[in-house]
Design a protein around this motif. Structure first.
Motif, short mmCIF file in Angstrom:
data_model
loop_
_atom_site.label_atom_id
_atom_site.label_comp_id
_atom_site.label_asym_id
_atom_site.label_seq_id
_atom_site.Cartn_x
_atom_site.Cartn_y
_atom_site.Cartn_z
N GLN A 54 76.88 66.11 -12.78
CA GLN A 54 78.31 66.19 -13.04
C GLN A 54 78.80 67.61 -12.76
O GLN A 54 78.20 68.60 -13.20
N SER A 55 79.89 67.70 -11.99
CA SER A 55 80.50 68.99 -11.70
C SER A 55 81.25 69.48 -12.93
O SER A 55 81.99 68.72 -13.56
N VAL A 56 81.03 70.74 -13.30
CA VAL A 56 81.71 71.31 -14.46
C VAL A 56 82.40 72.61 -14.04
O VAL A 56 81.89 73.36 -13.21
N GLU A 57 83.55 72.83 -14.62
CA GLU A 57 84.32 74.03 -14.31
C GLU A 57 83.68 75.24 -14.97
O GLU A 57 83.28 75.19 -16.13
N GLY A 58 83.60 76.34 -14.24
CA GLY A 58 83.04 77.57 -14.80
C GLY A 58 81.56 77.49 -15.08
O GLY A 58 81.05 78.17 -15.98
N TYR A 59 80.85 76.70 -14.30
CA TYR A 59 79.41 76.48 -14.51
C TYR A 59 78.65 77.80 -14.66
O TYR A 59 78.80 78.72 -13.85
N ASN A 60 77.82 77.88 -15.69
CA ASN A 60 77.04 79.08 -16.03
C ASN A 60 75.56 78.74 -15.87
O ASN A 60 74.98 78.08 -16.73
N ALA A 61 74.95 79.16 -14.78
CA ALA A 61 73.59 78.74 -14.43
C ALA A 61 72.54 79.39 -15.32
O ALA A 61 72.74 80.51 -15.82
N PRO A 62 71.39 78.74 -15.49
CA PRO A 62 70.25 79.39 -16.15
C PRO A 62 69.75 80.57 -15.32
O PRO A 62 69.95 80.62 -14.11
N ARG A 63 69.09 81.51 -16.02
CA ARG A 63 68.47 82.65 -15.32
C ARG A 63 67.02 82.78 -15.81
O ARG A 63 66.61 83.80 -16.35
N TRP A 64 66.28 81.71 -15.61
CA TRP A 64 64.89 81.68 -16.09
C TRP A 64 64.08 82.82 -15.47
O TRP A 64 64.24 83.09 -14.28
N PRO A 65 63.27 83.51 -16.29
CA PRO A 65 62.90 83.23 -17.68
C PRO A 65 63.68 84.03 -18.73
O PRO A 65 63.17 84.22 -19.83
N ASP A 66 64.89 84.50 -18.43
CA ASP A 66 65.68 85.27 -19.38
C ASP A 66 66.12 84.38 -20.53
O ASP A 66 66.89 83.42 -20.32
N PRO A 67 65.67 84.64 -21.77
CA PRO A 67 66.03 83.77 -22.89
C PRO A 67 67.51 83.79 -23.24
O PRO A 67 68.00 82.90 -23.93
N ALA A 68 68.25 84.80 -22.74
CA ALA A 68 69.69 84.85 -22.99
C ALA A 68 70.45 83.83 -22.15
O ALA A 68 71.61 83.50 -22.46
N TYR A 69 69.81 83.34 -21.08
CA TYR A 69 70.43 82.32 -20.21
C TYR A 69 69.42 81.19 -20.01
O TYR A 69 68.88 81.00 -18.93
N THR B 137 73.30 56.55 -5.16
CA THR B 137 73.94 55.25 -5.33
C THR B 137 75.40 55.36 -5.76
O THR B 137 76.13 54.37 -5.72
N TYR B 138 75.82 56.55 -6.18
CA TYR B 138 77.22 56.79 -6.51
C TYR B 138 77.54 58.24 -6.24
O TYR B 138 76.73 59.13 -6.56
N ASP B 139 78.72 58.49 -5.67
CA ASP B 139 79.15 59.86 -5.40
C ASP B 139 80.67 59.88 -5.35
O ASP B 139 81.28 59.42 -4.37
N GLY B 140 81.29 60.36 -6.42
CA GLY B 140 82.74 60.42 -6.45
C GLY B 140 83.27 60.97 -7.75
O GLY B 140 82.62 60.86 -8.79
N GLU B 141 84.45 61.59 -7.70
CA GLU B 141 85.14 62.10 -8.88
C GLU B 141 84.28 63.07 -9.69
O GLU B 141 84.26 63.04 -10.92
N GLY B 142 83.54 63.93 -8.97
CA GLY B 142 82.76 64.95 -9.64
C GLY B 142 81.48 64.48 -10.27
O GLY B 142 80.84 65.22 -11.03
N VAL B 143 81.05 63.26 -9.97
CA VAL B 143 79.82 62.69 -10.52
C VAL B 143 79.03 62.06 -9.38
O VAL B 143 79.60 61.41 -8.50
N ALA B 144 77.72 62.26 -9.39
CA ALA B 144 76.84 61.61 -8.42
C ALA B 144 75.60 61.12 -9.14
O ALA B 144 75.22 61.65 -10.19
N MET B 145 74.97 60.09 -8.58
CA MET B 145 73.85 59.44 -9.26
C MET B 145 72.81 59.00 -8.25
O MET B 145 73.14 58.51 -7.17
N LEU B 146 71.55 59.19 -8.61
CA LEU B 146 70.43 58.66 -7.85
C LEU B 146 69.94 57.38 -8.51
O LEU B 146 69.88 57.28 -9.73
N GLY B 147 69.56 56.40 -7.70
CA GLY B 147 69.04 55.15 -8.22
C GLY B 147 67.56 55.25 -8.53
O GLY B 147 67.01 56.34 -8.71
N GLY B 148 66.90 54.11 -8.56
CA GLY B 148 65.48 54.06 -8.86
C GLY B 148 65.21 53.79 -10.32
O GLY B 148 66.12 53.67 -11.14
N PRO B 149 63.93 53.71 -10.70
CA PRO B 149 63.57 53.36 -12.08
C PRO B 149 63.90 54.45 -13.10
O PRO B 149 64.00 54.17 -14.29
N LYS B 150 64.05 55.70 -12.64
CA LYS B 150 64.39 56.81 -13.54
C LYS B 150 65.58 57.56 -12.94
O LYS B 150 65.43 58.58 -12.28
#
Length: 238
Positions: A173-188, A155-168
């Motif tokens: 949000q786009s973030v610079e230098g994004y550091n992804a999880p590495r499940w199941p490594d507890p350090a990430y 329902t919205y997509d612009g300026e580094g932010v996007a959103m899905l509609g519906g009841p939930k």
């Protein structure tokens, strides 16, 4: 933009926590929710607006250090309140910590260190859940993936932010230098994940893999673990 039929429905937002009781008590009191499930390593709270907020025991949980990416939040809950100051004061009374105050929203951390936002909505009654927001390198791309999973339109997509509609609603949000999880490594750590209820695990797995998910190791019956294109783990549950 129309959404596809979807693979399943959002069942719960699940937070990793070192103390089940403390975390569940905080969110239950803050949202006026009720406990729907409780055992030795899991508690689910259901809010009056029908959001499921669950907590799974993670004894080695590494708390996020907002707002940087060295120990990132990965995702957070967004709440609504008609008065930011009083809602924030209530959260602090229950055990939260204020991280930032603004005109339209306050950012706080819950007892386990998970950031959350309280956003101004004048017509809000009490403190309600607005949605869950995920950090990622490309908000538009991740929104398209999750639109396919839960069957809700972008329902919205612009300026580094996007959103899905519906009841939930789900937000990205786009973030610079994004550091992804590495499940199941507890350090990430994943910090939190979504449980998606599906009518059939085999069909659900095939569908999310076709959308771009990656299967992660899991051996328990009744659910399967995947990562979305940004690396966030999620579960298909039946």
């Amino acid at each position: 933009m129309p959404a596809p039929d979807g693979v399943g429905t959002l069942d719960s937002v699940v937070l990793d926590v070192p103390n089940l009781t403390a975390e569940a008590d905080f969110w239950k009191a803050l949202t006026a929710g009720t406990v729907s499930k409780a055992d030795d390593d899991w508690i689910t709270v259901v809010t009056p607006d029908r959001w499921g907020i669950a907590f799974q025991l993670a004894p080695d949980h590494v708390a996020p250090q907002w707002p940087g990416q060295e120990h990132p939040q990965q995702a957070h809950l967004d709440l609504y309140a008609s008065d930011l100051a009083s809602a924030s004061a209530r959260a602090v009374e229950l055990g939260a910590t204020v991280l930032r105050e603004g005109e339209q929203w306050f950012t706080l951390a819950d007892p386990a260190g998970h950031p959350f936002d309280i956003c101004l909505k004048e017509e809000a009654e009490g403190i309600t859940v607005m949605g869950a927001t995920f950090d990622c390198p490309d908000a538009s791309q991740l929104a398209q993936f999750w639109s396919g999973v839960v069957g809700e339109p972008v329902t919205y997509d612009g300026e580094g932010v996007a959103m899905l509609g519906g009841p939930k609603p789900l937000l990205f949000q786009s973030v610079e230098g994004y550091n992804a999880p590495r499940w199941p490594d507890p350090a990430y750590p994943q910090q939190l994940h979504l449980d998606i209820e599906v009518p059939d695990l085999d069909a659900g797995e095939a569908a999310v893999l076709a959308l771009g998910a990656t299967r992660l190791p899991s051996h328990e019956e009744g659910f399967r673990v995947f990562a979305d294109p940004a690396g966030h783990p999620f579960c298909l549950v039946h």
